[in-house]
Design an enzyme around this catalytic site. Structure first.
Site, mmCIF file in Angstrom:
data_model
loop_
_atom_site.group_PDB
_atom_site.id
_atom_site.type_symbol
_atom_site.label_atom_id
_atom_site.label_comp_id
_atom_site.label_asym_id
_atom_site.label_seq_id
_atom_site.Cartn_x
_atom_site.Cartn_y
_atom_site.Cartn_z
ATOM 1 N N HIS A 46 0.826 -1.197 0.000
ATOM 2 C CA HIS A 46 0.000 0.000 0.000
ATOM 3 C C HIS A 46 0.866 1.254 0.000
ATOM 4 O O HIS A 46 0.562 2.240 -0.683
ATOM 5 C CB HIS A 46 -0.917 -0.027 1.223
ATOM 6 C CG HIS A 46 -1.726 1.213 1.420
ATOM 7 N ND1 HIS A 46 -1.401 2.169 2.368
ATOM 8 C CD2 HIS A 46 -2.824 1.678 0.773
ATOM 9 C CE1 HIS A 46 -2.271 3.150 2.312
ATOM 10 N NE2 HIS A 46 -3.147 2.881 1.355
ATOM 11 N N GLU A 49 2.201 1.774 -3.431
ATOM 12 C CA GLU A 49 1.117 2.274 -4.292
ATOM 13 C C GLU A 49 1.017 3.796 -4.208
ATOM 14 O O GLU A 49 0.858 4.485 -5.220
ATOM 15 C CB GLU A 49 -0.206 1.628 -3.873
ATOM 16 C CG GLU A 49 -1.437 2.185 -4.553
ATOM 17 C CD GLU A 49 -2.613 2.354 -3.614
ATOM 18 O OE1 GLU A 49 -3.200 3.449 -3.599
ATOM 19 O OE2 GLU A 49 -2.933 1.390 -2.889
ATOM 20 N N HIS A 50 1.108 4.341 -2.989
ATOM 21 C CA HIS A 50 1.053 5.786 -2.816
ATOM 22 C C HIS A 50 2.237 6.480 -3.472
ATOM 23 O O HIS A 50 2.091 7.520 -4.116
ATOM 24 C CB HIS A 50 1.051 6.127 -1.316
ATOM 25 C CG HIS A 50 -0.289 6.047 -0.671
ATOM 26 N ND1 HIS A 50 -0.849 7.095 0.033
ATOM 27 C CD2 HIS A 50 -1.197 5.042 -0.614
ATOM 28 C CE1 HIS A 50 -2.037 6.732 0.494
ATOM 29 N NE2 HIS A 50 -2.266 5.480 0.120
ATOM 30 N N GLU A 126 -4.260 8.053 7.471
ATOM 31 C CA GLU A 126 -5.246 7.121 6.918
ATOM 32 C C GLU A 126 -5.567 6.023 7.931
ATOM 33 O O GLU A 126 -6.730 5.636 8.104
ATOM 34 C CB GLU A 126 -4.712 6.517 5.620
ATOM 35 C CG GLU A 126 -5.718 5.695 4.839
ATOM 36 C CD GLU A 126 -5.162 5.195 3.520
ATOM 37 O OE1 GLU A 126 -5.917 4.502 2.797
ATOM 38 O OE2 GLU A 126 -3.990 5.484 3.184
#
Length: 419
Positions: A46, A49-50, A126
């Site tokens: 993740h 991905e960012h 997040e």
């Protein structure tokens, strides 16, 4: 028309030409997600991905955003437990630009140290956002308990500790290990010509080296549990679930029907009983959480502290009902019509068609025709649903997570059983 080509470096390309549309949606699927991570690097898929949209050797993050915005397109990504997807949707004439943006981001990102620290703060926020949203966090609590001590039970975002400890070398090692030809699938749907897509991908992704697809080493065990997670909230959030089927199971169509009848829509049994007849909750639903080798069927709702025991009993009652009595033929027909209608409507979107291509390739290794899929729904019978319910709905697999102003002394339901 669906066509497939595999490049020399192992990248698979699957496309579908969709007549009478003006758009193309293209996705680069990397078959590596949170379940492939070790615990100390939980959330690295993740995090990467960012970072892949935060600047390359050719473009800054702002320039990436401006280029896709200038053609009215969409550029985005998401991470799951078994894959990451980087996708773009554009008018057909802008497909070369979309592919160039994706290829540049996936192969030439600079991983600037300042950008890494900014994005680390974003991801920590997040995580906090999820923790502050009880109707999100209760599903993570369910997975952690249901698949305890297994990667499927860990959150996709990782933990605060793991996110804080990742460094630039970790991200570069992740790319080197996971972003290899055999682990990459490209799917596109819309106004396209297959060979042109193949040529564009072959040229743009020439830096990708061959490599083997990530293997899943061990399926999870299913762990029953009843856990009280106390938090000062207005409601008790409830996740009740049991085992379900993996993505490629031959009985999956019966599972789709069972889930839809149970809690998949406003006409479902749970919605009608708990909300419409009893007025005990605003929202209640069920869903299938299926992976390559395992699955869960999960029921969710939120209600007041005093009504929580009754709502759980009603959930268990509806699950037991599937085991003890067959659904009506009228209910079965209505559900089949609903699912077939939803499928046909979804095919009006190039986004959905692209995702369908991808999941079929990842989990089935083939592309069933629409006629075949509709035929599989027609094969579902009253008897097959009841057999499946008797297989899935067993006390040994039940998992109940309660989050809110409640503890064991307040909750009279001591035994979690279907009766």
């Amino acid at each position: 028309m669906i066509e497939k080509t595999t490049l020399e470096n192992g990248i698979r390309i699957v496309t579908e030409n969709v007549p009478a549309v003006h758009s193309v949606t293209i996705g680069i699927w990397v078959e590596s997600g949170s379940r492939h991570e070790n615990q100390t690097q939980g959330g690295i898929s993740h995090f990467v991905e960012h970072l892949l949209f935060k600047g390359t050797n050719r473009r800054s993050a702002l320039e990436i955003a401006r280029e896709i915005d200038s053609v009215g397109g969409v550029l985005n990504a998401f991470t799951s437990r078994e894959y990451c997807c980087f996708y773009a949707k554009v008018l057909a004439r802008h497909l070369p630009l979309a592919i160039d943006l994706l290829a540049d981001s996936l192969q030439s990102s600079v991983f600037d140290l300042d950008e890494i620290e900014k994005e680390r703060r974003v991801i920590l926020q997040e995580i906090s956002m999820v923790e502050d949203t009880p109707d999100d966090v209760v599903h993570d609590l369910f997975s952690q308990a249901f698949w305890e001590n297994h990667p499927l039970g860990r959150p996709v975002l990782g933990s605060r500790e793991s996110v804080k400890n990742m460094c630039r070398d970790d991200f570069l090692d992740h790319l080197k290990t996971c972003f290899v030809g055999g682990n990459i699938l490209v799917c596109a749907a819309g106004d396209l010509v297959h060979q042109k897509v193949v040529d564009l991908i072959a040229g743009a992704f020439s830096q990708i080296v061959p490599g083997a697809k990530k293997q899943i080493l061990s399926p999870p065990d299913y762990r029953p549990s009843l856990r009280f997670n106390h938090r000062d909230l207005e409601q008790v959030h409830i996740c009740l679930g049991t085992r379900a089927l993996p993505q490629n199971h031959p009985n999956r169509f019966s599972a789709y029907v069972l889930n839809t009848i149970l809690g998949g829509s406003m006409s479902s049994r749970l919605f009608q009983t708990v909300r419409e007849e009893q007025g005990l909750a605003y929202s209640i639903y069920s869903y299938l959480n299926s992976h390559s080798d395992a699955g869960a069927l999960v029921l969710y709702t939120a209600t007041s502290t005093e009504n929580a025991p009754l709502v759980v009993r009603l959930m268990l009652k509806e699950m037991h009902r599937f085991r003890s009595e067959p659904v009506s033929r009228a209910e079965l027909k209505a559900c089949k019509d609903q699912l077939k209608g939803q499928l046909l409507l979804s095919l009006e979107s190039t986004d959905n068609r692209m995702t369908r291509l991808s999941k079929n390739e990842i989990y089935l290794g083939r592309q069933p025709s629409l006629k075949q899929v509709l035929g599989e729904f027609e094969k579902v019978t009253v008897e097959s649903i009841q057999r499946l319910a008797q297989f899935l709905f067993q006390d040994d697999y039940l998992n109940l997570q309660l989050l809110g102003p409640i503890d064991e002394k307040q909750f009279p339901l001591l035994d979690l059983t279907l009766g």
